[in-house]
Design an enzyme around this catalytic site. Sequence first.
Site, PDB file in Angstrom:
ATOM      1  N   GLU A 278       6.962 -37.821  -3.347  1.00  0.00           N
ATOM      2  CA  GLU A 278       8.034 -36.735  -4.102  1.00  0.00           C
ATOM      3  C   GLU A 278       9.254 -37.486  -3.899  1.00  0.00           C
ATOM      4  O   GLU A 278      10.226 -37.035  -4.749  1.00  0.00           O
ATOM      5  CB  GLU A 278       8.099 -35.336  -2.889  1.00  0.00           C
ATOM      6  CG  GLU A 278       8.673 -34.264  -3.765  1.00  0.00           C
ATOM      7  CD  GLU A 278       8.127 -32.821  -3.058  1.00  0.00           C
ATOM      8  OE1 GLU A 278       7.748 -32.062  -3.944  1.00  0.00           O
ATOM      9  OE2 GLU A 278       8.795 -32.823  -1.763  1.00  0.00           O
ATOM     10  N   GLU A 281       9.539 -39.731  -6.777  1.00  0.00           N
ATOM     11  CA  GLU A 281       9.658 -39.042  -8.199  1.00  0.00           C
ATOM     12  C   GLU A 281      10.945 -38.479  -8.527  1.00  0.00           C
ATOM     13  O   GLU A 281      11.534 -38.561  -9.572  1.00  0.00           O
ATOM     14  CB  GLU A 281       8.553 -37.746  -8.060  1.00  0.00           C
ATOM     15  CG  GLU A 281       8.657 -36.934  -9.253  1.00  0.00           C
ATOM     16  CD  GLU A 281       7.595 -35.921  -9.266  1.00  0.00           C
ATOM     17  OE1 GLU A 281       7.371 -34.982 -10.486  1.00  0.00           O
ATOM     18  OE2 GLU A 281       6.966 -35.552  -8.065  1.00  0.00           O
ATOM     19  N   CYS A 298       5.115 -28.105  -2.509  1.00  0.00           N
ATOM     20  CA  CYS A 298       4.157 -27.953  -1.161  1.00  0.00           C
ATOM     21  C   CYS A 298       3.578 -26.643  -1.026  1.00  0.00           C
ATOM     22  O   CYS A 298       2.617 -26.503  -0.466  1.00  0.00           O
ATOM     23  CB  CYS A 298       5.068 -28.367  -0.073  1.00  0.00           C
ATOM     24  SG  CYS A 298       5.514 -30.208  -0.109  1.00  0.00           S
ATOM     25  N   SER A 318       7.908 -30.715  -9.027  1.00  0.00           N
ATOM     26  CA  SER A 318       7.251 -31.855  -8.701  1.00  0.00           C
ATOM     27  C   SER A 318       5.615 -31.917  -8.914  1.00  0.00           C
ATOM     28  O   SER A 318       5.099 -30.772  -8.674  1.00  0.00           O
ATOM     29  CB  SER A 318       7.339 -32.350  -7.474  1.00  0.00           C
ATOM     30  OG  SER A 318       6.577 -33.500  -6.828  1.00  0.00           O
ATOM     31  N   LYS A 357      -3.774 -21.119   0.454  1.00  0.00           N
ATOM     32  CA  LYS A 357      -4.116 -22.429   0.367  1.00  0.00           C
ATOM     33  C   LYS A 357      -5.626 -22.469   0.076  1.00  0.00           C
ATOM     34  O   LYS A 357      -6.059 -23.189  -0.570  1.00  0.00           O
ATOM     35  CB  LYS A 357      -4.159 -23.125   1.707  1.00  0.00           C
ATOM     36  CG  LYS A 357      -2.667 -23.473   2.173  1.00  0.00           C
ATOM     37  CD  LYS A 357      -2.095 -24.678   1.519  1.00  0.00           C
ATOM     38  CE  LYS A 357      -0.662 -24.999   2.022  1.00  0.00           C
ATOM     39  NZ  LYS A 357      -0.100 -26.067   1.068  1.00  0.00           N
ATOM     40  N   GLU A 360      -5.560 -22.346  -3.443  1.00  0.00           N
ATOM     41  CA  GLU A 360      -5.283 -23.798  -3.861  1.00  0.00           C
ATOM     42  C   GLU A 360      -6.351 -24.693  -3.845  1.00  0.00           C
ATOM     43  O   GLU A 360      -6.674 -25.507  -4.925  1.00  0.00           O
ATOM     44  CB  GLU A 360      -4.040 -24.112  -3.014  1.00  0.00           C
ATOM     45  CG  GLU A 360      -3.614 -25.563  -3.439  1.00  0.00           C
ATOM     46  CD  GLU A 360      -2.528 -26.169  -2.424  1.00  0.00           C
ATOM     47  OE1 GLU A 360      -1.652 -27.009  -2.800  1.00  0.00           O
ATOM     48  OE2 GLU A 360      -2.873 -25.898  -1.167  1.00  0.00           O
ATOM     49  N   GLU A 365      -8.033 -28.228 -10.938  1.00  0.00           N
ATOM     50  CA  GLU A 365      -7.147 -29.457 -10.859  1.00  0.00           C
ATOM     51  C   GLU A 365      -6.926 -30.319  -9.688  1.00  0.00           C
ATOM     52  O   GLU A 365      -6.232 -31.485  -9.473  1.00  0.00           O
ATOM     53  CB  GLU A 365      -5.624 -28.829 -11.321  1.00  0.00           C
ATOM     54  CG  GLU A 365      -5.435 -28.189 -12.683  1.00  0.00           C
ATOM     55  CD  GLU A 365      -5.709 -26.590 -12.360  1.00  0.00           C
ATOM     56  OE1 GLU A 365      -5.453 -25.938 -13.306  1.00  0.00           O
ATOM     57  OE2 GLU A 365      -6.103 -26.270 -11.278  1.00  0.00           O
ATOM     58  N   CYS A 502       6.180 -21.912   6.469  1.00  0.00           N
ATOM     59  CA  CYS A 502       4.820 -21.842   7.119  1.00  0.00           C
ATOM     60  C   CYS A 502       4.708 -21.244   8.270  1.00  0.00           C
ATOM     61  O   CYS A 502       3.552 -20.813   8.513  1.00  0.00           O
ATOM     62  CB  CYS A 502       4.208 -23.155   6.911  1.00  0.00           C
ATOM     63  SG  CYS A 502       4.084 -23.922   5.157  1.00  0.00           S
TER      64      CYS A 502
END
Length: 576
Positions: A278, A281, A298, A318, A357, A360, A365, A502
């Site tokens: 990251e 990037e 994230c 990102s 999550k 996710e 993907e 989190c």
Amino acid sequence: MVELTINDIKVKAEEGMTILDAAKSVGIYIPTLCHLKNLFPTGACRICVVEVEGMRGLIPSCAYPAMNGMKVQTNSLRVRVARKTIVELLIENHPQDCLICVRNKNCELQDLAERYSVREHRYAGEKKSHAIDISSASMERDPAKCILCGRCVRTCNEIQKIGAIDFTNRGFRSNVTTPFNKGLNVSDCILCGQCILVCPTAALREKSHAKEVVAALNDKNKFTVAQIAPAVRATLGEEYNLPLGTNVTGQIITGLRRLGFKKVFDTNFGADLTILEEATELVNRIKNNETLPMFTSCCPGWIKYAEQNYPHLLNHISTCKSPHEMEGAIIKTYYAKKMGLNPKDIFVVSIMPCTVKKFESSRPELSENYFPDVDAVLTTRELVRLFKVAGIDFNDLPEDNFDNPLGESTGAAAIFGTSGGVMEAALRTAYYKISGKELNQLDFVDVRGMSGIKESSVSINGMTINIAVVNGIGNVKKILEEVEQGNSKYHFIEVMACPGGCVNGGGQPIHQNPEKVRKRAQALYEIDAKMKNRRSHENESIKKLYKEFLGEPCGHLSHEILHTTYINRKKILEEV
């Protein structure tokens, strides 16, 4: 200040303070159900009623201001009878399945029934019947267990500002549901799970992956691997009555090994890897005049929100996968090759503080060669349940260490679990990548804390990098509107869907105490401060990974394995 009498005790309260808060200030307990701290009171549930001299009816203490000379009784016979009646009526319209309920012994309705000695069924009548919504990959919604307190609705609408659920119908037919009573999977819900944290019963709960995990652990052909998120180690101890913020990393590792996991890795390794990708990037975007500002990626709740509401801004986010997905990808490529394992035989379980999550990990993907990077996600609460089923006495567990090479991490990775932590970690490495020098002052105090939007700037080689941290998805709209209008002054923006980050994720231990969030965050900052290496690019195992396998950050192979793409969910939802 005003002076009143509560239960024959003289109480001094600030003007404007409610009777409820005035009572709490002197240690007098008044039960509540609909009340949420810092939100305007509704007085809807009436469980907090008190008796005030000179008033004919009982008064909701959460919504009525304390007044000079007022005489209040919070525990008179009349009050107790009223509260008990409310609880009895709620119970009669509630499923009688406490013994098999996921919130058994952690249910506010159950606690109230105990407190007011409800020992018989005194009322009988029609009961509401609703189908359970299991459409989502992360959460389940059971309207039959809803007691209409409204806390989930207010959290979703007023704090998170999503508006995925609300009240519908009136009277006995009142219900909390999604628009047109569709499944959560086709609603505006971002699956952050903040509604679960405030739900007093099990009307809202995570979708459990426990059966899949147990099946994998009992399959001799599976190589089971667990990884632990940074925020879990600072919260799981609460379930065993340990002091707030106790770091229980070593005990969790031991517990997972006793469950049968063959390897236990640290998601912090994936966090360090995320920072290398990251930060690189970000540096490339700045140097090459590419799309800015860049948002962190994230938080899957934030990603889902952007896909559903601002798909035209997805190029600002990102492309890095989240840390546990990166770690899962590395386990099934680099580690599998190194250990001579077939990726199809590896079963990766992420222990996460988060409900989204789960969604996710199911995204197509996020897979390599048709194998998902992560096979199952367990929340902090689910792991505790597995420990109990396995007869593991957590308080007596010895400490152990992570397996290598995916167990090494730095202090920068530890603070990923707090709001502002990803930003701090990224800047420590971005500074080095731009200037070639190490940043001496590693603590970015400006981006810490619980403010909705935190901002700061850092000077690197004469260039001023402006940064912002969005704490809670409810605060992101202003930032996004500035980006849409081309008025944003920022280069780099962190977004965490859950207030506090989190450490306050939807999969964490149930609580109603903001102080817990601060203690949890402090625990992670203390881990960072004590680490020998506090910059992600100092992780020796990460250096070795690039040398042996990936090549360089944001290179061809790392882009193939560690980066992802996003989709226009707004268009999909409109079609549905």
